[in-house]
Design a protein around this motif. Structure first.
Motif, mmCIF file in Angstrom:
data_model
loop_
_atom_site.group_PDB
_atom_site.id
_atom_site.type_symbol
_atom_site.label_atom_id
_atom_site.label_comp_id
_atom_site.label_asym_id
_atom_site.label_seq_id
_atom_site.Cartn_x
_atom_site.Cartn_y
_atom_site.Cartn_z
ATOM 1 N N LEU A 13 -2.367 9.139 0.255
ATOM 2 C CA LEU A 13 -2.698 10.323 -0.085
ATOM 3 C C LEU A 13 -2.549 10.806 -1.597
ATOM 4 C CD1 LEU A 13 -1.599 12.275 3.064
ATOM 5 C CD2 LEU A 13 -3.975 11.779 2.811
ATOM 6 N N ALA A 14 -1.402 10.472 -2.102
ATOM 7 C CA ALA A 14 -1.257 10.736 -3.444
ATOM 8 C C ALA A 14 -2.297 9.964 -4.484
ATOM 9 C CB ALA A 14 0.210 10.219 -4.059
ATOM 10 N N THR A 15 -2.591 8.781 -3.897
ATOM 11 C CA THR A 15 -3.668 8.012 -4.644
ATOM 12 C C THR A 15 -5.192 8.791 -4.590
ATOM 13 O OG1 THR A 15 -2.850 6.030 -3.943
ATOM 14 C CG2 THR A 15 -5.266 5.855 -4.776
ATOM 15 N N ALA A 16 -5.363 9.341 -3.649
ATOM 16 C CA ALA A 16 -6.661 10.089 -3.416
ATOM 17 C C ALA A 16 -6.659 11.327 -4.444
ATOM 18 C CB ALA A 16 -6.919 10.655 -1.790
ATOM 19 N N LEU A 17 -5.486 12.079 -4.456
ATOM 20 C CA LEU A 17 -5.187 13.251 -5.259
ATOM 21 C C LEU A 17 -5.401 12.836 -6.588
ATOM 22 C CD1 LEU A 17 -2.430 15.143 -3.320
ATOM 23 C CD2 LEU A 17 -4.996 15.815 -3.508
ATOM 24 N N SER A 18 -4.827 11.653 -7.078
ATOM 25 C CA SER A 18 -4.619 11.235 -8.357
ATOM 26 C C SER A 18 -6.237 10.922 -8.827
ATOM 27 C CB SER A 18 -3.918 10.062 -8.500
ATOM 28 O OG SER A 18 -2.427 10.208 -8.207
ATOM 29 N N LEU A 19 -6.704 10.099 -7.965
ATOM 30 C CA LEU A 19 -8.154 9.724 -8.509
ATOM 31 C C LEU A 19 -8.916 10.885 -8.468
ATOM 32 C CD1 LEU A 19 -8.704 6.659 -5.916
ATOM 33 C CD2 LEU A 19 -8.712 6.631 -8.541
ATOM 34 N N GLY A 321 2.223 0.913 -3.320
ATOM 35 C CA GLY A 321 3.207 1.343 -2.361
ATOM 36 C C GLY A 321 3.834 0.146 -1.687
ATOM 37 N N ASP A 322 4.373 0.381 -0.496
ATOM 38 C CA ASP A 322 4.860 -0.543 0.399
ATOM 39 C C ASP A 322 4.231 -1.790 0.635
ATOM 40 O OD1 ASP A 322 7.399 0.966 0.489
ATOM 41 O OD2 ASP A 322 7.091 1.508 2.542
ATOM 42 N N ALA A 323 2.939 -1.710 0.601
ATOM 43 C CA ALA A 323 2.078 -2.967 0.838
ATOM 44 C C ALA A 323 2.135 -3.747 -0.412
ATOM 45 C CB ALA A 323 0.496 -2.543 1.125
ATOM 46 N N ALA A 324 2.438 -2.974 -1.461
ATOM 47 C CA ALA A 324 2.641 -4.049 -2.614
ATOM 48 C C ALA A 324 3.897 -4.413 -2.941
ATOM 49 C CB ALA A 324 2.101 -3.288 -3.747
ATOM 50 N N HIS A 325 4.927 -3.588 -2.506
ATOM 51 C CA HIS A 325 6.299 -3.826 -3.084
ATOM 52 C C HIS A 325 7.471 -3.144 -2.349
ATOM 53 C CE1 HIS A 325 5.913 0.173 -4.603
ATOM 54 N NE2 HIS A 325 4.828 -0.143 -5.405
ATOM 55 N N ALA A 326 7.318 -3.248 -0.980
ATOM 56 C CA ALA A 326 8.391 -2.822 0.025
ATOM 57 C C ALA A 326 9.666 -3.172 -0.243
ATOM 58 C CB ALA A 326 8.198 -3.043 1.388
ATOM 59 N N MET A 327 10.667 -2.315 -0.487
ATOM 60 C CA MET A 327 11.785 -2.541 -0.944
ATOM 61 C C MET A 327 13.112 -1.821 -0.154
ATOM 62 S SD MET A 327 11.867 -0.105 -4.309
ATOM 63 C CE MET A 327 10.277 -0.606 -4.866
ATOM 64 N N TYR A 328 14.381 -2.396 -0.129
ATOM 65 C CA TYR A 328 15.301 -1.720 0.750
ATOM 66 C C TYR A 328 15.358 -0.245 0.144
ATOM 67 C CZ TYR A 328 17.039 -6.629 1.624
ATOM 68 O OH TYR A 328 17.133 -7.860 2.208
ATOM 69 N N PRO A 329 15.879 0.481 1.379
ATOM 70 C CA PRO A 329 15.980 2.041 0.888
ATOM 71 C C PRO A 329 17.148 2.268 0.093
ATOM 72 C CG PRO A 329 16.253 1.368 3.293
ATOM 73 C CD PRO A 329 15.780 0.195 2.708
ATOM 74 N N ALA A 335 9.168 6.245 -1.488
ATOM 75 C CA ALA A 335 8.170 7.038 -1.774
ATOM 76 C C ALA A 335 7.842 7.397 -3.502
ATOM 77 C CB ALA A 335 8.249 8.412 -1.104
ATOM 78 N N SER A 336 8.701 7.563 -4.218
ATOM 79 C CA SER A 336 8.697 7.833 -5.534
ATOM 80 C C SER A 336 7.752 6.622 -6.381
ATOM 81 C CB SER A 336 10.188 8.014 -6.111
ATOM 82 O OG SER A 336 10.721 9.216 -5.733
ATOM 83 N N GLN A 337 8.054 5.413 -5.867
ATOM 84 C CA GLN A 337 7.179 4.432 -6.562
ATOM 85 C C GLN A 337 5.804 4.408 -6.279
ATOM 86 O OE1 GLN A 337 8.492 2.608 -9.181
ATOM 87 N NE2 GLN A 337 10.245 3.935 -9.124
ATOM 88 N N ALA A 338 5.497 4.695 -4.892
ATOM 89 C CA ALA A 338 4.227 4.753 -4.474
ATOM 90 C C ALA A 338 3.284 5.996 -5.140
ATOM 91 C CB ALA A 338 4.184 5.113 -2.939
ATOM 92 N N ILE A 339 4.315 7.130 -5.421
ATOM 93 C CA ILE A 339 3.494 8.166 -6.009
ATOM 94 C C ILE A 339 3.303 7.772 -7.371
ATOM 95 C CG2 ILE A 339 3.801 10.631 -7.130
ATOM 96 C CD1 ILE A 339 5.512 10.915 -4.515
ATOM 97 N N ILE A 340 4.012 7.083 -8.069
ATOM 98 C CA ILE A 340 3.995 6.564 -9.592
ATOM 99 C C ILE A 340 2.629 5.456 -9.668
ATOM 100 C CG2 ILE A 340 4.907 5.351 -11.421
ATOM 101 C CD1 ILE A 340 7.464 6.699 -10.623
ATOM 102 N N ASP A 341 2.911 4.788 -8.630
ATOM 103 C CA ASP A 341 1.634 3.588 -8.325
ATOM 104 C C ASP A 341 0.195 4.414 -8.513
ATOM 105 O OD1 ASP A 341 3.450 1.523 -8.140
ATOM 106 O OD2 ASP A 341 2.785 1.305 -5.718
ATOM 107 N N ALA A 342 0.268 5.329 -7.477
ATOM 108 C CA ALA A 342 -1.091 6.227 -7.511
ATOM 109 C C ALA A 342 -1.651 6.619 -8.826
ATOM 110 C CB ALA A 342 -0.982 7.543 -6.544
#
Length: 432
Positions: A13-19, A321-329, A335-342
């Motif tokens: 969803l952050a990707t859609a908004l960013s685009l 996001g997690d599809a690219a780089h799922a990491m330990y919590p 979530a923050s890194q997924a938003i930055i990806d977007a």
């Protein structure tokens, strides 16, 4: 260009908004669930993610649903302080840090997508399906890739991997001139299409239990705390304040036997059995077993991540996001890194340079994945236990201030939220 996004979570969803903010009008999000509901428990949005959502015009909505984090504090398993630091505006950032309910954040993003892109921009009950690639399979992580060692043949993001087809890809309507963004989580079908030999997420032997409990405020009332010894840990922070305080908590310890349902957050657990592992964790300022048993429900989650990938982009497919780089919590970064990806993806596409997205984000998130495997800033609890297993009176004699401060600062640099660098970095917004 038309962009098809697989996954209607926070990253998608952050990707859609960013685009959309970057000038892309033809964007569609495909979500597997038939209905997007506010599920989950608490998460943290660090200042670098809050900056991006603020620049997307969501500052007021975040303030309505989030609790501004006042401090982050670490303790040993006896409740003795090891390290504390201000967070958000109190730490000199130009943006706050928020503790929020994951589902409420997802609904805020969903509402904004529908408002800005229209009701047909999100299609539920539409799942990406992993399929055998139509050309030579792309090697799984850790296997021999293309000659330049990155999986790329020409530095443009194109490989000799799967042919994207002409009208459908992974069960989604993706044409040859469209871009498919795999934002479909740790069990990503898009990732499995690019890396069919990868297998399930690797498990480190620990299990997390998560829940929420209404209780009394603790410490500053806006504190995020972590207590533990490097093996067993308890985390708590408020995600709702007012007449009552809703406390999000995480309990962690080793699990005997094989991890069930790797990557599934929805496996119920009995709070009383969880509390038994923390029966004597009663501090002057926090009753850990009381918080756990006060939860109406709790969920178990084996601590898993994904190995870093040699590349994210193949033809007209890329990951996020997690599809690219799922990491330990650890370090509150998922979530923050997924938003930055977007935001970086939208900025790169607006400048006609998809390869710039991966060049900026893959090395950064790889470093963070590896740092989280080494416990990130939480390593101070492990060091305190190793050096003073029976407890201590003066933390300075156990871990000197300079060492603790550098551990905290080093992680901020790795994760991209060093205060000065973040405040001074140019915006990723695109002038339309």
């Amino acid at each position: 260009m038309r962009v098809v996004i697989a996954g209607g979570g926070i990253g998608g969803l952050a990707t859609a908004l960013s685009l959309h903010a970057a000038g892309f009008e033809d964007v569609v999000v495909h979500e597997a669930a038939r209905e997007i509901r506010p599920l989950g428990v608490g998460i943290n949005l660090l200042p670098h993610a809050v900056r991006e959502l603020t620049e997307l015009g969501l500052a007021d909505r975040l303030a309505e649903i989030g609790v501004p984090t006042g401090e982050l504090a670490y303790f040993n398993r006896y409740g003795t302080p090891i390290w504390s630091e201000p967070r958000g505006l109190g730490a000199g950032y130009a943006w706050p840090q928020y503790s929020v309910h994951r589902g409420r954040l997802q609904m805020v993003l969903l509402e904004a997508v529908i408002e800005r892109l229209g009701p047909h921009a999100v299609r539920t009950g539409s799942r990406a399906r992993a399929a055998a690639p139509s050309a030579t399979p792309v090697p799984a992580p850790g296997r021999e890739g293309n000659p330049d060692g990155t999986g790329h043949t020409d530095g443009t993001g194109h490989t000799d991997g799967p042919d994207p087809g002409t009208g459908e890809l992974l069960g989604l309507p993706v044409g040859p001139d469209d871009l498919l963004v795999g934002a479909d989580g740790i069990h990503s079908a898009v990732r499995a299409h690019l890396f069919p030999g990868e297998g399930p997420p690797p498990w480190n032997g620990l299990v997390l239990w998560r829940g929420t409990t209404y209780g009394e405020p603790f410490l500053t009332g806006r504190s995020m705390i972590m207590a533990g010894d490097g093996t067993q840990k308890f985390v708590a922070y408020p995600i709702e304040v007012g007449e009552r305080t809703l406390i999000n908590w995480i309990a962690e310890r080793p699990l005997d036997g094989e991890a069930p349902d790797r990557g599934d957050w929805n496996r119920p657990a009995d709070p009383r059995r969880i509390a038994a592992h923390f029966a004597d964790w009663r501090f002057d300022w926090l009753d850990v077993p009381g918080i756990i048993t006060g939860a109406e429900s709790a969920y178990a989650y084996p601590m898993v991540d994904r190995d870093p990938l040699p590349y994210w982009t193949s033809g007209n497919i890329t990951l996020l996001g997690d599809a690219a780089h799922a990491m330990y919590p650890i370090g509150s970064n998922g979530a923050s890194q997924a938003i930055i990806d977007a935001r970086v993806l939208a900025h790169s596409l607006a400048h006609g340079d998809l390869a710039a997205y991966e060049a900026a984000r893959r090395p950064a998130t790889t470093a963070l994945q590896l740092a989280n495997r080494e416990m990130g800033p939480e390593v101070v609890m492990k060091l305190a236990h190793e050096r003073a297993p029976s407890g201590f009176d003066d933390v300075e004699e156990v871990i000197p201030f300079a060492e603790r401060a550098e551990i905290a600062a080093s992680y901020k640099r790795t994760a991209g939220f060093d205060p000065a660098s973040l405040n001074e970095r140019p915006s990723w917004s695109v002038t339309r």
